[in-house]
Design a protein around this motif. Structure first.
Motif, PDB file in Angstrom:
ATOM      1  N   UNK A  84     124.487  -5.998 -56.823  1.00  0.00           N
ATOM      2  CA  UNK A  84     124.510  -5.621 -55.412  1.00  0.00           C
ATOM      3  C   UNK A  84     123.256  -6.114 -54.686  1.00  0.00           C
ATOM      4  N   UNK A  85     122.123  -6.024 -55.359  1.00  0.00           N
ATOM      5  CA  UNK A  85     120.894  -6.484 -54.720  1.00  0.00           C
ATOM      6  C   UNK A  85     120.875  -8.004 -54.568  1.00  0.00           C
ATOM      7  N   UNK A  86     121.542  -8.716 -55.481  1.00  0.00           N
ATOM      8  CA  UNK A  86     121.596 -10.179 -55.416  1.00  0.00           C
ATOM      9  C   UNK A  86     123.054 -10.600 -55.506  1.00  0.00           C
ATOM     10  N   UNK A  87     123.782 -10.676 -54.380  1.00  0.00           N
ATOM     11  CA  UNK A  87     125.223 -10.996 -54.413  1.00  0.00           C
ATOM     12  C   UNK A  87     125.538 -12.351 -55.038  1.00  0.00           C
ATOM     13  N   UNK A  88     124.595 -13.261 -55.049  1.00  0.00           N
ATOM     14  CA  UNK A  88     124.872 -14.584 -55.627  1.00  0.00           C
ATOM     15  C   UNK A  88     124.648 -14.674 -57.110  1.00  0.00           C
ATOM     16  N   UNK A  89     124.215 -13.581 -57.766  1.00  0.00           N
ATOM     17  CA  UNK A  89     123.883 -13.629 -59.188  1.00  0.00           C
ATOM     18  C   UNK A  89     125.123 -13.850 -60.048  1.00  0.00           C
ATOM     19  N   UNK A 123     119.187 -18.985 -64.728  1.00  0.00           N
ATOM     20  CA  UNK A 123     119.410 -18.194 -63.513  1.00  0.00           C
ATOM     21  C   UNK A 123     118.080 -17.921 -62.803  1.00  0.00           C
ATOM     22  N   UNK A 124     117.043 -17.637 -63.555  1.00  0.00           N
ATOM     23  CA  UNK A 124     115.725 -17.413 -62.951  1.00  0.00           C
ATOM     24  C   UNK A 124     115.237 -18.674 -62.256  1.00  0.00           C
ATOM     25  N   UNK A 125     115.473 -19.840 -62.890  1.00  0.00           N
ATOM     26  CA  UNK A 125     115.057 -21.097 -62.280  1.00  0.00           C
ATOM     27  C   UNK A 125     115.802 -21.355 -60.974  1.00  0.00           C
ATOM     28  N   UNK A 126     117.060 -20.874 -60.903  1.00  0.00           N
ATOM     29  CA  UNK A 126     117.862 -21.063 -59.695  1.00  0.00           C
ATOM     30  C   UNK A 126     117.560 -20.028 -58.616  1.00  0.00           C
ATOM     31  N   UNK A 127     116.631 -19.124 -58.882  1.00  0.00           N
ATOM     32  CA  UNK A 127     116.269 -18.137 -57.872  1.00  0.00           C
ATOM     33  C   UNK A 127     116.940 -16.800 -58.038  1.00  0.00           C
ATOM     34  N   UNK A 128     117.463 -16.530 -59.232  1.00  0.00           N
ATOM     35  CA  UNK A 128     118.087 -15.238 -59.525  1.00  0.00           C
ATOM     36  C   UNK A 128     117.361 -14.633 -60.714  1.00  0.00           C
ATOM     37  N   UNK A 129     116.183 -14.038 -60.514  1.00  0.00           N
ATOM     38  CA  UNK A 129     115.421 -13.489 -61.644  1.00  0.00           C
ATOM     39  C   UNK A 129     116.204 -12.402 -62.374  1.00  0.00           C
TER      40      UNK A 129
END
Length: 547
Positions: A84-89, A123-129
């Motif tokens: 929910x905090x990161x909808x693109x994850x 995923x972290x590299x793509x901006x989704x820690x």
């Protein structure tokens, strides 16, 4: 009095509250406040070192009852989930784990092991820690799980696959109902003997595993064991012959013969028929002539009508022997190096199951060389009756000797065999097609025969076909004619094969051999102006002026 109560509460709550979650702490504090009465919320709050609002909330929850969904915190409280905090994850995660199905060649992890650590790092590299544990939880929530491969794909399925299964089942049912033996036969995987690693594990003292080689590459000329099995479906017993030579049709039928002499004829004294279910390939394949020839000899010697039903290509794992006998043998010798033929035989013979399987094994030291050929004229005289349904897969061998060969004329000096009748139509030797006038063709034919008689070994690597087999079933005239036509007009091999009534492989082998002979004789075949493609094209050239 209030101070004493507060001290007692502080002592009790200090020991109890560390073992409770947030909701349980609120309820205990609220219950204590209600017991204390007036001023209880403030007293308990000081004793428990909690906020008065938290104690008051616990008292209210005791009055109103628990949350209907059993949650610890009220709806909306606490940190929001990452999805929910990161909808693109989640979409980014699915794009990483599903490229094989979606065919995305640009996925950064397409050719790597998709562990949760690598997925989390990408995923972290793509901006989704995110951490690996969260990745695992998200994958499970999306219906993923760790899975291996499953052996289900059989390749191209024959349209009559299921119908053949039903046919085999009907044949087996009838034979068993009549008290006739039904066996399943096959060759188990060859095993290299020595201190090589074997799949599986056995109980040993800790730190004392069986010592084996560091690699599984067999030595040159390493000794092998060739287990061929006969599984009696009605009696749930197995017979395994462990060979030391090749996996050939002779070895397969020899094992079947030993089973019948040692067990089969005693278990079924009134048997007149035997049903064999076998794979489509291998030493007992439906295309193997030596299998049928030797099986006919066995049927005659045993006085049995032998019916063979082959499973369709690609379905060998459906054969009963695979999962009734061979699987139990593999389980019995798991984790145990097969160091000698004696170990293989004893391990197989000791195989049992809780359902009553019994196995007998014997070492077969006989020689079974490969390369056995059976001429067409021998096959035509076997007492073999093809069934109406898929006659190549289903046939019966009568307990009779093969029909006698017809009396043959004298031998042909050039080929050292009985002369073959010319198969080619007379017009195929037309000068337009061969590039030679009749007189020149006869002269070349005489030189060709003299060369073959003087050079029994072909110019090409390897030996010629055995006399009376393969391309040597053709007469010398046919061999020279089709070679000249093939080299001059380059028709498809199937066209010449149809004219002579032989296989395209026979034509190809004949052209290769005769071409080598013509080169040795120094004869060059003139090329036609255009290649031909059909029989009609060849026939049309005969009616044209010589080119």
């Amino acid at each position: 009095m209030t101070e004493r109560i507060e001290k007692v509460l502080a002592s009790v709550l200090a020991k109890l509250l560390p073992y409770l979650d947030e909701r349980q702490k609120r309820l205990v504090a609220g219950a204590a406040a209600r017991v204390v009465g007036h001023g209880g919320i403030r007293t308990v709050a000081r004793a428990a070192q909690m906020a008065e609002t938290t104690v008051a909330r616990g008292a209210r929850e005791l009055h109103t009852g628990p949350e209907p969904d059993g949650r610890t915190r009220s709806l909306g409280a606490g940190r929001k989930p990452l999805r929910e905090a990161d909808p693109g994850l989640v979409p980014a995660l699915l794009a990483l784990v599903e490229p094989d199905q979606r065919g995305d060649p640009e996925s950064p992890l397409r050719w790597t092991t998709k562990s949760t650590y690598k997925l989390a790092a990408e995923l972290t590299r793509q901006g989704h820690p995110v951490g690996p544990d969260t990745v695992a939880a998200l994958l499970k929530a999306e219906g993923f799980s760790l899975q291996g491969t499953t052996r289900t794909t059989e390749g191209a399925r024959h349209p009559d696959r299921d119908a053949q299964f039903r046919y085999i089942n009907d044949q087996a049912t009838r034979h068993l109902a009549d008290g006739q033996p039904v066996v399943s036969v096959d060759t188990k995987k060859k095993e290299v003997l020595g201190d090589y690693a074997v799949a599986g594990r056995e109980w040993h003292r800790s730190g004392e595993p069986v010592q084996v080689r560091a690699h599984d590459f067999p030595e040159k000329n390493a000794t092998k064991a060739v287990p061929y099995g006969v599984y009696d479906i009605g009696a749930d017993t197995g017979w395994v012959g462990v060979g030391c030579d090749g996996d050939t049709a002779a070895f397969a039928v020899a094992t079947l013969r030993r089973w019948w002499d040692a067990e089969g004829r005693h278990r079924y004294p009134d048997a007149t028929r035997l049903l064999i279910t076998a794979d489509a390939g291998g030493s007992n394949g439906y295309r193997v002539r030596a299998w049928k020839k030797r099986l006919a000899d066995f049927a005659h010697a045993a006085g049995l009508e032998v019916t063979v039903c082959h499973f369709p290509p690609g379905t060998s794992k459906w054969n009963k022997i695979e999962h009734r006998l061979f699987s139990a043998i593999s389980t019995n010798w798991r984790g145990r190096p097969l160091t000698s033929h004696e170990v293989v035989v004893n391990t197989i013979a000791a195989t049992t199951t809780r359902t009553g399987l019994r196995v007998r094994a014997e070492l077969d030291t006989g020689s079974y060389p490969t390369g056995e050929t059976v001429p067409e004229e021998v096959m035509e005289r076997l007492p073999l009756d093809p069934h109406g349904w898929h006659p190549k897969w289903n046939y019966t061998l009568r307990p009779e000797p093969p029909a006698p060969l017809p009396e043959a004329p004298g031998p042909d000096a050039a080929f050292g065999r009985f002369p073959a009748m010319d198969r080619a139509p007379s017009w195929l030797g037309h000068p337009t097609l061969t590039g030679l006038e009749p007189g020149a063709f006869g002269e070349l034919h005489d030189r060709y025969l003299a060369h073959v008689d003087a050079h029994p070994t072909a110019v090409l690597p390897g030996k010629r076909h055995a006399f009376g087999t393969g391309s040597r079933k053709l007469s010398s005239t046919d061999r020279l004619t089709i070679a000249l036509v093939a080299l001059r007009w380059r028709p498809p091999r199937a066209v010449l094969a149809g004219l002579l009534g032989v296989s395209a492989a026979t034509v190809s082998h004949t052209v290769r051999e005769v071409t080598a002979d013509l080169q040795a004789l120094g004869h060059t075949v003139p090329s036609g102006p255009i290649p031909v493609r059909t029989t009609e094209d060849l026939a049309a050239l005969v009616n044209q002026p010589a080119l």
